[in-house]
Design an enzyme around this catalytic site. Structure first.
Site, PDB file in Angstrom:
ATOM      1  N   ARG A   1      44.069 -40.965 -65.823  1.00 10.26           N
ATOM      2  CA  ARG A   1      42.811 -40.662 -65.159  1.00 10.26           C
ATOM      3  C   ARG A   1      42.066 -39.648 -66.007  1.00 10.26           C
ATOM      4  NH1 ARG A   1      43.400 -44.778 -63.233  1.00 10.26           N
ATOM      5  NH2 ARG A   1      43.681 -45.395 -61.050  1.00 10.26           N
TER       6      ARG A   1
ATOM      7  N   GLU B   1      32.256 -44.463 -64.773  1.00  9.24           N
ATOM      8  CA  GLU B   1      32.496 -45.861 -65.142  1.00  9.24           C
ATOM      9  C   GLU B   1      31.529 -46.741 -64.379  1.00  9.24           C
ATOM     10  OE1 GLU B   1      36.623 -47.001 -64.849  1.00  9.24           O
ATOM     11  OE2 GLU B   1      37.297 -45.264 -65.971  1.00  9.24           O
TER      12      GLU B   1
ATOM     13  N   HIS C   1      38.481 -49.639 -69.198  1.00  9.62           N
ATOM     14  CA  HIS C   1      39.357 -49.667 -68.021  1.00  9.62           C
ATOM     15  C   HIS C   1      39.912 -51.071 -67.759  1.00  9.62           C
ATOM     16  CE1 HIS C   1      40.339 -46.979 -64.349  1.00  9.62           C
ATOM     17  NE2 HIS C   1      41.360 -47.743 -64.693  1.00  9.62           N
TER      18      HIS C   1
END
Lengths: 315, 315
Positions: free
Chosen positions: A227, A256, A275
């Site tokens: 993270r 994001e 991601h």
């Protein structure tokens, strides 16, 4: 038993699922919320991002949420805890695709593969490039759980020394050594690869400061596949620009999608994995393979399911 | 004992070499031939490409050629055999860097890493890409020797089924199964990765024809890291253009450097590794680590050195 599925499942996977559980009713609602079905749903299959307090209120019979993802930050934790709803996830599912992505990125950088792609585009034959070897190097793996262990298992076969780093310093599988967060700075100067797989918790927040990067090898690769909270993006960018480290591979970002304006896009030495390191063409198939035995247990009245998530703890 | 070295060795490696063998004389001639030194040289350390019949004539005392490379095609075989000069090479040296390169290429393709590099250049966040997994696939490895075994060893840890293919079908290490060249066509339809590490011999010449590619999976990756003679370049290009296979990764070419005009430069699905897969910043260090024990043996009068090459056999 009524199972509500909020994501898309291909017919060739959906049909065997229904056939395996003739005593269960399934509602597939991949696009819109089906309120009528929610009203009687006992089990919710979700990627986790669509679950809201409002949704939970519409599902008074809900006893179990199966999250087909590892991140559970977006779940309305308090409401779930209050209602004693079981949450389980697919912890193991990411380990293989993620390990393959991460080791792929490492090998690509070590063996000058990005350079080869560029040379091809230029139509230029050259052998004038520095290629390193992975074997003999040291990897520091922050958060050596299921995914970190899988990466450690394979890295060891590449003759890499693996150092796990976690809160307790408790010995982790496939780590040659495991250290606590407090020891991190002592071990950074010897690490060729620093990989974070840490979840977002209070302890992991801003774990890395500028000084940490200064203490790292100038040739080090810093990878964040956990993270983004472990380091401020501007600190990381600064350290890379100063040459404190050689490369950064990021799968997670503060924002994001990553903003068009982010310096990360244009900075040399940065690899952006948007991601997607855990994604795979076999993802849903795998999720269902984890879900089915749990559903069987659940229908038999057991509540000790696989991969139960403690929402109070945060992972 | 007089050792003649025809390639460059860094001072930090050269000095320990001399210190280890106080009873030997060393001549380092990395740029020009030193005829005077050759006249009394007993041992020649070379990358193999500079050895000519003329050079051998100037070295009447030569008893052993240590080739710090695997390919020995360019050696004047007949003259060497006639004079009973021992030839040994660094067979094992390539296995780690090559395995890392080859597995790096495979993982990069499976996990959409080239696509990520392109997206970064465009500054475009997208998650819309297909990513495969390596685990569960089957690799057919032609020439499962030291290098192939190292690749097989690691691929098995990625849960890949490894099928070795050699002349005799004799069981090879780290291969789940080993087959003969004759069985190749039966096994191609199930292979996700076809990797050749074969040397150039009569038996390997044009081993692959168009029909072989037709029988392969449309998703297959074909990799040649051995010698280019196994398939005609035009046949390979044709098969790729027709979609008989998905990707080609080449480390070896009929013509090196690859001609500017070659279609391989512009064809999608082709990765060009300009014959550098075995290179490494640690190459000379490694070569010397193999050379030293052999030199010790040789000075004691033994002739059963490591990695002796049978020039009559061709590898």
């Amino acid at each position: 038993m009524h199972v509500y599925v909020s994501f898309f499942i291909r017919p060739d996977l959906r049909e065997p699922l229904m056939a395996d559980f003739p005593n269960a009713t399934f509602t597939f609602a991949p696009h819109d919320v089906n309120e009528e079905a929610l009203a009687t749903a006992n089990v919710l299959l979700t990627y986790g991002e669509d679950v809201t307090e409002d949704m939970l209120e519409k599902a008074p019979q809900l006893q179990w949420i199966f999250v087909a993802s590892a991140g559970i930050e977006k779940l309305p934790a308090q409401a779930i805890v209050e209602r004693n709803i079981i949450v389980s996830n697919v912890r193991g599912i990411h380990k293989k695709p993620m390990a393959e992505s991460i080791i792929g990125h490492i090998l690509a950088l070590k063996r000058a593969i990005p350079w080869m792609y560029e040379q091809k585009k230029k139509g230029e034959w050259s052998q004038d490039v520095r290629q390193e070897e992975l074997n003999g190097s040291t990897a520091l793996i922050l958060g050596p759980g299921a995914i970190g262990g899988e990466i450690g298992r394979i890295l060891q076969k590449f003759d890499v020394t693996t150092i796990g780093c976690n809160r307790s310093g408790e010995r982790a599988k496939y780590m040659d050594e495991t250290i606590t967060f407090e020891k991190l700075k002592d071990y950074l100067p010897n690490a060729d690869i620093v990989l974070s797989l840490l979840p977002k918790t209070k302890e992991t927040d801003r774990l890395f400061s500028y000084d940490h990067f200064v203490s790292m090898k100038e040739t080090a690769i810093f990878m964040n596949f956990g993270r983004s909270n472990i380091v401020e993006e501007s600190v990381l960018i600064g350290a890379l620009k100063e040459g404190q480290i050689a490369s950064v591979v990021l799968d997670v970002f503060d924002e994001e999608p990553l903003s068009k304006d982010s310096e990360l896009w244009t900075l040399d030495g940065v690899v952006i994995s948007p991601h997607i390191s855990s994604r795979s063409s076999r993802y849903v198939e795998r999720s269902l393979a984890i879900f089915k035995p749990s559903l069987r247990k659940f229908m038999q009245g057991y509540r000790n399911l696989e991969n139960i998530v403690d929402l109070k703890r945060g992972y």
